[in-house]
Design a protein around this motif. Structure first.
Motif: not given
Lengths: 106, 286
Positions: B230-259
């Motif tokens: 829904p966020v991408s759809d809304y941004a497209k519909q309202e012509k809002l700039p999407v400047i970056a996308k961070i992929p969903y990835d458990r390893t990223i979350a894990k590293m982040n949680a370790q500081g």
């Protein structure tokens, strides 16, 4: 003794408000003169400090007892300073609560 | 005298907590080494967890509240009537002052005809700042205090007098008073959103705030997958700039949680933040 009860509707048969300071009205009963009247609560929709002001309002109407479910910490400080006593409600209307409280007192 | 560089402030915000504001802020900071990182989430600052900090200096943040001189008070209640925040009550000839409800406006002190009130300073929290790299500032509210806004105000003042020309400001969650204060003088905002219905709802609230404050922004979708959302759809519909996308990835979350700052160890993520930093420099004309 003058007793105040936070209520939702402006009648003696109203049920109690869950909130003390944000109740729409206060039912006020004077046990000496056996009179009942309803006070509008101007602080019901206020942003902050409503408990403090609600107690001040009741004190200005010479209330010395309150029947309510929950009273916030700041309102409680003012209640204590004003020497107003507090008791827990029973299931029932405003007037039933007042009558029960007075019966229990005897 | 050295020439004063223009100051730029980029703020990272989201409608809700846990969306990834701090993750985005510290990773962006990792690729924009000339910046100052400021964590304004004064209720729960945690950006400093990512860094080895040895030299942080503390500064107390105080506000004033009224103090009564009982000898001078003759019970006019002018102060009680002047207080728009219901921080005072007059009970049985005695004035009660509730410091927690006070907004330090001074109206009561001004209103008293007998000069019975004066200012009393109380501590509401502290600010910490590193002297050397990494250059970080954060504020921490004292437990039990009602508002952290004065701490964010102080952080804003310190940003102005800092040596860096760019500040990356990690906002508190939500759209409340502390966020509004954190947005002050913001040149560009990164709106972090989750690609869910909740995420969309929170993003819409935040957009309303940014439009109201007249701050230009770009959307960063965190935990992004290729599925319709829904966020991408809304941004497209309202012509809002999407400047970056961070992929969903458990390893990223894990590293982040370790500081761990993921951009320091993962090339793909680093590139996303390098691209983002370039977009921001363009937006800020740096």
């Amino acid at each position: 003794m003058i007793i105040a009860v936070p209520i939702e509707k402006s009648t003696r048969k109203s049920f109690l408000s869950q909130s003390f300071a944000r109740a729409s009205y206060f039912g006020v009963y004077d046990s000496e003169n056996e009179t009942f009247h309803v006070l509008d609560n101007p602080y019901a929709k206020g942003q902050s400090g409503v408990g403090v002001k609600a107690v001040e309002l009741l004190r200005n109407h010479d209330v010395n007892h309150v029947i309510a479910y929950r009273i916030g910490t700041k309102a409680k400080q003012v209640i204590d300073a004003a020497n107003i006593t507090v008791s827990n409600p029973i299931d029932g209307s405003c007037i039933e609560n007042i009558e029960t409280f007075l019966e229990d007192k005897q | 005298m050295s020439e004063q560089k223009p100051k730029r402030k980029v703020s990272v915000l989201s409608g809700k907590g846990g969306t990834g504001k701090t993750f985005v802020s510290v990773n962006l900071f990792a690729v924009m080494t000339d910046a100052l990182y400021v964590d304004t989430d004064i209720e729960e600052p945690n950006g400093f967890f990512y860094f080895d900090i040895e030299d942080a200096e503390s500064e107390d943040v105080t506000i004033f509240v009224p103090k009564l001189n009982e000898k001078k008070c003759d019970g006019t209640q002018a102060c009680v009537n002047a207080c728009k925040f219901n921080a005072m009550a007059f009970i049985d000839d005695e004035l009660m002052i509730f410091d927690d409800l006070c907004h330090s406006c001074g109206a009561c002190i001004y209103a008293c005809p007998n000069d019975a009130l004066s200012k009393k300073y109380i501590s509401v929290g502290e600010i910490k700042e590193t002297r050397n790299n990494p250059r970080i500032m954060w504020g921490e509210m004292k437990p039990g205090k009602e508002s952290g806004v004065p701490i964010v105000e102080r952080l804003n003042e310190k940003i102005k007098t800092s040596g860096e020309s760019l500040a990356i400001v990690d906002s508190p969650p939500g759209i409340g008073c502390a966020v509004i204060e954190a947005m002050r003088d913001t040149d560009y905002a990164i709106l972090v959103a989750e690609p869910s219905l909740f995420g969309l709802h929170n993003m819409k609230m935040t957009i309303k705030l940014l439009d109201y404050l007249d701050v230009s922004y770009g959307i960063l979708i965190n935990k992004y997958t290729d599925e319709d959302n829904p966020v991408s759809d809304y941004a497209k519909q309202e012509k809002l700039p999407v400047i970056a996308k961070i992929p969903y990835d458990r390893t990223i979350a894990k590293m982040n949680a370790q500081g761990i700052i993921v951009a320091d160890v993962d090339k793909k993520i680093r590139q996303i933040f390098v691209d983002l930093s370039e977009t921001i420099r363009e937006e800020l004309t740096l």
